[in-house]
Design a protein around this motif. Structure first.
Motif, PDB file in Angstrom:
ATOM      1  N   ALA A   9      57.918  25.210  43.318  1.00  0.00           N
ATOM      2  CA  ALA A   9      57.653  23.770  43.365  1.00  0.00           C
ATOM      3  C   ALA A   9      56.525  23.384  42.431  1.00  0.00           C
ATOM      4  O   ALA A   9      56.612  22.387  41.710  1.00  0.00           O
ATOM      5  CB  ALA A   9      57.335  23.344  44.801  1.00  0.00           C
ATOM      6  N   ASP A  43      57.627  22.942  38.774  1.00  0.00           N
ATOM      7  CA  ASP A  43      58.243  21.650  38.468  1.00  0.00           C
ATOM      8  C   ASP A  43      57.209  20.532  38.430  1.00  0.00           C
ATOM      9  O   ASP A  43      57.286  19.629  37.592  1.00  0.00           O
ATOM     10  CB  ASP A  43      59.329  21.322  39.500  1.00  0.00           C
ATOM     11  CG  ASP A  43      60.658  21.972  39.167  1.00  0.00           C
ATOM     12  OD1 ASP A  43      60.851  22.349  38.003  1.00  0.00           O
ATOM     13  OD2 ASP A  43      61.502  22.108  40.061  1.00  0.00           O
ATOM     14  N   VAL A  44      56.234  20.578  39.344  1.00  0.00           N
ATOM     15  CA  VAL A  44      55.182  19.557  39.336  1.00  0.00           C
ATOM     16  C   VAL A  44      54.377  19.651  38.040  1.00  0.00           C
ATOM     17  O   VAL A  44      54.063  18.634  37.411  1.00  0.00           O
ATOM     18  CB  VAL A  44      54.259  19.709  40.559  1.00  0.00           C
ATOM     19  CG1 VAL A  44      53.066  18.769  40.449  1.00  0.00           C
ATOM     20  CG2 VAL A  44      55.036  19.426  41.848  1.00  0.00           C
ATOM     21  N   THR A  46      51.300  20.298  45.396  1.00  0.00           N
ATOM     22  CA  THR A  46      52.373  20.780  46.282  1.00  0.00           C
ATOM     23  C   THR A  46      51.843  21.054  47.681  1.00  0.00           C
ATOM     24  O   THR A  46      52.589  20.977  48.664  1.00  0.00           O
ATOM     25  CB  THR A  46      53.028  22.050  45.721  1.00  0.00           C
ATOM     26  OG1 THR A  46      52.029  23.065  45.524  1.00  0.00           O
ATOM     27  CG2 THR A  46      53.719  21.764  44.392  1.00  0.00           C
ATOM     28  N   ARG A  51      57.574  16.172  40.662  1.00  0.00           N
ATOM     29  CA  ARG A  51      58.515  17.286  40.724  1.00  0.00           C
ATOM     30  C   ARG A  51      59.898  16.861  40.227  1.00  0.00           C
ATOM     31  O   ARG A  51      60.584  17.630  39.537  1.00  0.00           O
ATOM     32  CB  ARG A  51      58.612  17.813  42.149  1.00  0.00           C
ATOM     33  CG  ARG A  51      59.394  19.114  42.231  1.00  0.00           C
ATOM     34  CD  ARG A  51      59.446  19.689  43.631  1.00  0.00           C
ATOM     35  NE  ARG A  51      60.148  20.956  43.618  1.00  0.00           N
ATOM     36  CZ  ARG A  51      60.480  21.656  44.699  1.00  0.00           C
ATOM     37  NH1 ARG A  51      60.139  21.184  45.893  1.00  0.00           N
ATOM     38  NH2 ARG A  51      61.127  22.791  44.593  1.00  0.00           N
ATOM     39  N   SER A  55      61.665  18.656  37.119  1.00  0.00           N
ATOM     40  CA  SER A  55      62.949  19.333  37.263  1.00  0.00           C
ATOM     41  C   SER A  55      64.003  18.801  36.299  1.00  0.00           C
ATOM     42  O   SER A  55      65.036  19.426  36.094  1.00  0.00           O
ATOM     43  CB  SER A  55      63.465  19.189  38.700  1.00  0.00           C
ATOM     44  OG  SER A  55      63.790  17.835  38.977  1.00  0.00           O
TER      45      SER A  55
END
Length: 365
Positions: free
Chosen positions: A19, A22-23, A266, A277, A281
């Motif tokens: 996660a 992606d952030v 996150t 995120r 992504s």
């Protein structure tokens, strides 16, 4: 740039582990689009706004972090056979680069040909094969970095890292944009490749120790701001942050700061983290398609004079440039136009499962 990092993790700890990636990518792509939108808007309106300060602050680490993140998972595929490696790390990038070079060039056909006709356009496309075109240079370099790293993977890690660092430190003046950017950026890709386990460990530490992590980020931000905004007084180096060796250190420190910030976000969660995120992504979707809505929105604002404040105008242009590509990708998903963001099976060297929409490289599969 499709990767396993985009796939749904099967374990909660793995999902959280990915996660923050992606952030972090979301933060980076927003900074990249903001830079293009803000500088272009400021130039068109003849001034600067508050986002110019953000752009200047992020300059030392904006691109280094993107390349560090892109190198994180290359170790998982680097020892595979060349056919599979080329499919995931070369052909993948080449497909999107080639497709969007044509699309971006068609949008600027008149400007490129200047009345010289199709022959000038074809010459432009041929040149784009050896020198990366416009904003797409990042995708081009990812393929180059991947191949070079595989070829050099037998070198001792300290030698590889030292060589890449030396390329970044030593000033290089050449007519080749590709060569200049290779020398300036390769060290960050290599660092992501070599130090991936430690970078993930850093993210885990930050999540478990948020207070010292926040203190460290605050100290970094103060040092970053001072170096980024203080003139060096030396020709060719506008700020202290641009000085040789200093720029290398700031690029690495800033990249790790983004990793830490993403890990903290996150841990906190919330709508901002979710939005970052989501952008991360689909960061290649934004990267490939932001140029047209950005230019169109900027032109509209300049011609209408609807927003007199340059900072607000830059923010609007940035927002549209991010949101329109995401909306476009969602609208064409599963249609005949999905090839814009999804590599069709015909462009694979090896068999593959149904591929997710293209996303920046992290954990090649």
């Amino acid at each position: 740039m499709a990767t396993g990092a985009e796939r749904v993790a099967r374990r909660p700890d793995e999902a959280m582990r990915l996660a923050w990636v992606d952030v972090a990518k979301g933060i980076c792509i927003l900074l990249v689009v903001m830079m293009h939108a803000t500088l272009g808007t400021g130039e068109a309106l003849g001034g600067e706004g508050f986002l110019h300060t953000v752009v200047a602050f992020a300059k030392p680490f904006r691109i280094p972090d993107f390349f560090l993140l892109s190198g994180l998972f290359v170790g998982r595929v680097i020892d595979r056979d060349w056919r599979l490696f080329a499919d995931r790390r070369v052909v993948h990038f080449a497909y999107f680069y080639g497709l969007w070079v044509v699309l971006q060039s068609l949008a600027k056909y008149g400007q490129i040909t200047d009345g010289a006709g199709p022959s000038a356009f074809l010459a432009h496309l041929a040149h784009a094969l050896v020198e990366p075109y416009s904003t797409l240079w990042f995708i081009y370099l990812l393929a180059v970095f991947s191949v070079v790293t595989k070829l050099l993977r037998r070198l001792p890690a300290p030698v590889l890292l030292a060589g890449a660092a030396l390329l970044q430190i030593v000033p290089l003046a050449t007519t080749s944009y590709l060569l200049e950017e290779f020398c300036a950026r390769y060290v960050y890709f290599v660092a992501g490749y070599l130090f991936a386990p430690r970078i993930f460990a850093l993210a885990g530490f930050v999540r478990s120790r948020p207070v010292p992590a926040l203190a460290g980020l605050a100290l970094w931000a103060l040092a970053e701001a001072w170096l980024a905004f203080t003139p060096s007084g030396l020709p060719g180096f506008p700020t202290l942050a641009s000085l040789p060796l200093v720029s290398l250190v700031l690029g690495g420190a800033g990249a790790l700061a983004i990793v830490a910030a993403a890990a903290l976000l996150t841990r906190i969660g919330g709508p901002v983290t979710a939005a970052l995120r989501a952008c991360g992504s689909r960061s290649i979707v934004i990267y490939l398609a932001f140029f047209l809505p950005m230019a169109a929105t900027r032109t509209l604002l300049v011609k209408t004079g609807w927003v007199p404040d340059i900072g607000l105008a830059s923010l609007i242009v940035t927002s549209v440039a991010v949101l329109v590509p995401l909306a476009l990708e969602r609208a064409i998903r599963g249609t005949v136009l999905s090839f814009l963001f999804r590599r069709p099976p015909a462009f694979h060297l090896v068999g593959t499962a149904v591929e997710a929409p293209a996303r920046p490289v992290l954990r090649p599969a």
